[in-house]
Scaffold this active site. Sequence first.
Site, PDB file in Angstrom:
ATOM      1  N   ASN A  10     -16.772  -8.187 -13.845  1.00 48.88           N
ATOM      2  CA  ASN A  10     -15.424  -7.692 -13.550  1.00 48.88           C
ATOM      3  C   ASN A  10     -14.797  -7.190 -14.860  1.00 48.88           C
ATOM      4  OD1 ASN A  10     -12.549  -7.721 -13.402  1.00 48.88           O
ATOM      5  ND2 ASN A  10     -12.553  -9.206 -11.729  1.00 48.88           N
ATOM      6  N   ALA A  11     -14.600  -5.862 -14.940  1.00 42.70           N
ATOM      7  CA  ALA A  11     -14.138  -5.238 -16.185  1.00 42.70           C
ATOM      8  C   ALA A  11     -12.756  -5.752 -16.601  1.00 42.70           C
ATOM      9  CB  ALA A  11     -14.108  -3.726 -16.020  1.00 42.70           C
ATOM     10  N   HIS A  12     -11.893  -6.061 -15.617  1.00 40.00           N
ATOM     11  CA  HIS A  12     -10.553  -6.579 -15.932  1.00 40.00           C
ATOM     12  C   HIS A  12     -10.647  -7.928 -16.625  1.00 40.00           C
ATOM     13  CE1 HIS A  12      -7.668  -3.846 -14.237  1.00 40.00           C
ATOM     14  NE2 HIS A  12      -8.423  -3.712 -13.167  1.00 40.00           N
ATOM     15  N   ASP A  69     -14.128 -19.756 -12.973  1.00 38.14           N
ATOM     16  CA  ASP A  69     -13.837 -19.599 -11.552  1.00 38.14           C
ATOM     17  C   ASP A  69     -12.353 -19.850 -11.375  1.00 38.14           C
ATOM     18  OD1 ASP A  69     -14.951 -18.846  -9.069  1.00 38.14           O
ATOM     19  OD2 ASP A  69     -14.681 -20.876  -8.344  1.00 38.14           O
ATOM     20  N   THR A  70     -11.736 -19.019 -10.554  1.00 38.60           N
ATOM     21  CA  THR A  70     -10.279 -19.075 -10.396  1.00 38.60           C
ATOM     22  C   THR A  70      -9.916 -19.171  -8.933  1.00 38.60           C
ATOM     23  OG1 THR A  70      -9.890 -17.786 -12.394  1.00 38.60           O
ATOM     24  CG2 THR A  70      -8.142 -17.764 -10.755  1.00 38.60           C
ATOM     25  N   PHE A 149      -5.366  -7.138 -11.281  1.00 38.08           N
ATOM     26  CA  PHE A 149      -6.279  -7.103 -10.136  1.00 38.08           C
ATOM     27  C   PHE A 149      -5.952  -8.260  -9.196  1.00 38.08           C
ATOM     28  CE2 PHE A 149      -9.175 -10.688 -10.998  1.00 38.08           C
ATOM     29  CZ  PHE A 149      -8.809 -10.998 -12.297  1.00 38.08           C
ATOM     30  N   GLY A 150      -6.685  -8.313  -8.091  1.00 37.33           N
ATOM     31  CA  GLY A 150      -6.578  -9.456  -7.178  1.00 37.33           C
ATOM     32  C   GLY A 150      -5.163  -9.647  -6.646  1.00 37.33           C
ATOM     33  N   HIS A 177      -3.151 -18.386 -16.224  1.00 34.38           N
ATOM     34  CA  HIS A 177      -4.206 -19.377 -16.032  1.00 34.38           C
ATOM     35  C   HIS A 177      -5.420 -19.081 -16.924  1.00 34.38           C
ATOM     36  CE1 HIS A 177      -4.269 -15.875 -13.529  1.00 34.38           C
ATOM     37  NE2 HIS A 177      -5.526 -16.056 -13.173  1.00 34.38           N
TER      38      HIS A 177
END
Length: 194
Positions: A10-12, A69-70, A149-150, A177
């Site tokens: 994931n580039a972000h 992991d988020t 993102f997300g 976070h």
Amino acid sequence: MMKILFATNNAHKLSEVQAVLGDGYRLVTPRDCGVTEEIPEEQETLEGNASQKAHYLHDRTGLDCFADDTGLEVEALGGAPGVHSARYATDGHDFAANNRLLLKNLEGVENRRARFRTVISLILNGEEHFFEGIVEGRILDHETGHEGFGFDPLFVPEGSERSFAEMSAAEKNAVSHRGRAVRKLAEFLHAHEK
Ligand code: IMP
């Protein structure tokens, strides 16, 4: 400069984490090491998934590496989507569909409290270490902003009036976070560098 493998394509995420670690570290991705398949994350906790991803890469490459992991934990939804955040609405990483489902599930709900939690597993010299970062905040009733993102367009961190998607990468990193977890990782790496 220390090279370290980070379990993401994931580039972000990559640029957020590289910015926090600074010039002393060069992040290498799984693809850079010839690992092109999707890295499994099949556990029921953030700790479990971070650990599974880090071990998977370490087993294949033998390199020092870390994985994160988020999850977004929404109080009124009993902590959901939590560890299932990436696959909340579909079984892919469809950010727009996830955001729509979150808004739908919170329709008419007054309690908008939520937090992001990141867990990092680092494998350094064959030993595993964990780092955690949390940011408390609230979920908006519509998306705002185009950065990040997300769930970023829906999440406003405590102490701010703007969503993560309205912030620069540096502003987000200062309170997020992932920024918090990665600063703990960076301190640990500095202290253990040979
Ligand atoms: P991951 O497994 O760590 O990639 O995160 C799971 C999901 O949580 C992602 O697909 C995103 O939807 C969401 N997520 C993770 N980190 C962030 C963030 O910094 N902002 C917004 N959403 C995020």
